[in-house]
Scaffold this active site. Structure first.
Site, PDB file in Angstrom:
ATOM      1  N   ARG A 214       4.636   3.600  17.643  1.00  0.00           N
ATOM      2  CA  ARG A 214       4.263   3.149  16.307  1.00  0.00           C
ATOM      3  C   ARG A 214       3.971   1.660  16.311  1.00  0.00           C
ATOM      4  O   ARG A 214       3.043   1.182  15.645  1.00  0.00           O
ATOM      5  CB  ARG A 214       5.379   3.465  15.295  1.00  0.00           C
ATOM      6  CG  ARG A 214       5.127   2.851  13.915  1.00  0.00           C
ATOM      7  CD  ARG A 214       6.118   3.337  12.873  1.00  0.00           C
ATOM      8  NE  ARG A 214       7.494   3.252  13.289  1.00  0.00           N
ATOM      9  CZ  ARG A 214       8.214   2.127  13.327  1.00  0.00           C
ATOM     10  NH1 ARG A 214       7.660   0.969  12.983  1.00  0.00           N
ATOM     11  NH2 ARG A 214       9.466   2.156  13.705  1.00  0.00           N
TER      12      ARG A 214
ATOM     13  N   TYR B 154     -16.298   3.725  -2.736  1.00  0.00           N
ATOM     14  CA  TYR B 154     -15.934   5.065  -2.268  1.00  0.00           C
ATOM     15  C   TYR B 154     -14.836   5.667  -3.151  1.00  0.00           C
ATOM     16  O   TYR B 154     -13.904   4.978  -3.563  1.00  0.00           O
ATOM     17  CB  TYR B 154     -15.474   4.978  -0.814  1.00  0.00           C
ATOM     18  CG  TYR B 154     -14.803   6.222  -0.288  1.00  0.00           C
ATOM     19  CD1 TYR B 154     -15.460   7.447  -0.293  1.00  0.00           C
ATOM     20  CD2 TYR B 154     -13.500   6.169   0.198  1.00  0.00           C
ATOM     21  CE1 TYR B 154     -14.839   8.587   0.170  1.00  0.00           C
ATOM     22  CE2 TYR B 154     -12.868   7.314   0.672  1.00  0.00           C
ATOM     23  CZ  TYR B 154     -13.545   8.527   0.650  1.00  0.00           C
ATOM     24  OH  TYR B 154     -12.917   9.654   1.108  1.00  0.00           O
TER      25      TYR B 154
ATOM     26  N   ASP C 228     -15.692  -3.318   3.320  1.00  0.00           N
ATOM     27  CA  ASP C 228     -15.810  -2.024   3.989  1.00  0.00           C
ATOM     28  C   ASP C 228     -17.166  -1.993   4.686  1.00  0.00           C
ATOM     29  O   ASP C 228     -18.213  -1.959   4.040  1.00  0.00           O
ATOM     30  CB  ASP C 228     -15.700  -0.904   2.945  1.00  0.00           C
ATOM     31  CG  ASP C 228     -15.669   0.481   3.582  1.00  0.00           C
ATOM     32  OD1 ASP C 228     -16.228   0.651   4.679  1.00  0.00           O
ATOM     33  OD2 ASP C 228     -15.096   1.396   2.971  1.00  0.00           O
TER      34      ASP C 228
ATOM     35  N   LYS D 291     -16.597   7.950  10.723  1.00  0.00           N
ATOM     36  CA  LYS D 291     -18.026   8.060  10.458  1.00  0.00           C
ATOM     37  C   LYS D 291     -18.862   7.588  11.663  1.00  0.00           C
ATOM     38  O   LYS D 291     -18.779   8.166  12.731  1.00  0.00           O
ATOM     39  CB  LYS D 291     -18.356   7.277   9.190  1.00  0.00           C
ATOM     40  CG  LYS D 291     -17.421   7.528   8.004  1.00  0.00           C
ATOM     41  CD  LYS D 291     -17.350   8.985   7.578  1.00  0.00           C
ATOM     42  CE  LYS D 291     -16.668   9.200   6.236  1.00  0.00           C
ATOM     43  NZ  LYS D 291     -15.282   8.767   6.122  1.00  0.00           N
TER      44      LYS D 291
END
Length: 390
Positions: free
Chosen positions: A58, A110, A182, A207
């Site tokens: 982590r 978005y 973004d 994406k």
């Protein structure tokens, strides 16, 4: 050669070369032609008084670290961070804010980001003002005494509005505001936000960066080390990190980013021009079109126009008919893959927005979003023409 000297040498290479030769493309121990997948949750500590660089996945995993250094190199930032999804990256970045803070955000952002800001962060007393960032006066007017950040999405999703990044970041710096952008649609190949004054660059790496519809991932990159340390504390504390295997898959996909983006953009430009003359289409959104209101600004801050074209067919009924008739693109959520993807924002990416809010932002029931893949463009046009004419 020192690591610093080697990094400086790598950073001077062209983008196409950096995609393939980024410092971790060959395993130093074995000579393997890709970074190893360290499928481990924890790491042995031979000397607990002098702990190793990695202790728990982590907090840091060698495979994920290779990816994080890779995206930092491509964006030109100081530190990269890999998350379990694009929304995990965006959510973590917003955790830099505190209760009582206010943020200014692109209005047709978005849908997942909109949902986070309006349904989650409001419970922590973080306030948002959504503005049309093509109008700089609206950005300025949204400033409040408690404003701490500006979040940009350009081109915006799905109406592809263009924000003047340099103008907004220059103003934000005058007021001591953090700026986030973004960069999912453009990727670091087409758009270099740090060179335009942005502090944090974010990606849904699911994406274009991944490019194959087989990885769920998010990335964040910081401009300076101090901000990187703050974001690392949040990444480690919240724990929404990317697995070693998906980190490896994402690196594999990123190696072909430039080739994929160049092909898809050529096809997207052809598709947008064709759609502009189609009798069944009422409006086309694409920054490469001559009549796009943000084209001049976009050309100053981006290398290309991207591979996403949105268009309106006039009604929800006609959109549903189109989506049921096309044969070649996937009718699905997401974008940026080798295969073309046709999406319906009203029921997919922006389903979290109330209908009246969508309409205020130009996201009508007739709007569809076409992410152009690597198929032959003439085949895509023939398929779409048949579906449009019914």
């Amino acid at each position: 050669m020192s690591d610093r000297h080697n990094l400086e040498k790598i950073s001077e290479r062209s983008f196409a070369t950096k995609l393939l030769h980024f410092g971790a493309e060959i395993d130093e121990q074995t000579g393997a032609s890709s970074a190893p997948i360290f499928q481990a949750s924890t790491f042995h500590q031979a000397d607990i008084m002098n702990p190793p660089h990695h202790d728990y996945s982590r907090s840091g995993n060698p495979t994920r670290e290779a990816l994080e250094n890779y995206i930092a190199l491509l964006e030109g930032g100081t530190r990269g961070f890999a998350f379990a999804s694009g929304m995990a990256a965006i959510s973590t970045a917003f955790m830099l804010l505190s209760a009582g803070d206010h943020v200014i955000v692109t209005e047709d952002v978005y849908g997942g980001t909109y949902r986070l800001l309006t349904a989650v962060l409001t419970r922590f007393n973080i306030e948002t003002t959504f503005v049309d960032m093509t109008d700089f006066d609206q950005v300025q007017s949204a400033l409040k005494p408690n404003t701490k950040a500006v979040f940009m999405e350009t081109p915006s999703n799905p109406t592809l509005k263009i924000t003047d990044i340099s103008r907004v970041t220059g103003w934000a710096k005058e007021h001591g505001l953090l700026t986030m952008l973004d960069n999912t649609f453009m990727t670091p190949y087409h758009q270099r936000p740090f060179e335009l004054g942005v502090d944090i660059v974010l990606h849904s790496a699911t994406k274009f960066l991944s490019g194959h519809s087989d990885v769920l991932a998010g990335l964040a990159v910081t401009k300076d080390e101090a901000l990187g340390r703050r974001l690392y504390q949040l990444q480690n504390g919240l724990g929404a990190v990317l697995s070693a295997h998906e980190s490896w898959l994402l690196m594999r996909g990123m190696k072909t980013l430039q080739a994929r983006m160049e092909h898809s953009e050529r096809s997207a430009r052809r598709l947008a021009e064709w759609l502009s003359d189609h009798p069944e289409v009422t409006r086309v959104y694409y920054p490469g079109l001559e009549d796009h209101p943000g084209r001049e600004i976009h050309e100053k801050q981006s290398k290309g126009y991207g591979a996403v074209v949105s268009f309106d067919v006039g009604s929800g009924e006609r959109a549903a008919s189109l989506l049921s008739r096309v044969q070649l693109p996937l009718v699905a959520v997401s974008l940026g893959a080798v295969e073309s993807i046709l999406s319906y924002p009203a029921k997919m990416s922006h389903a979290a927005m109330p209908r009246e809010v969508r309409y205020e932002r130009g996201i009508t029931d007739g709007l569809v979003r076409y992410s152009v893949g690597l198929e032959d463009i003439e085949d895509l046009i023939t398929d779409l023409d048949s579906a449009l004419r019914g």
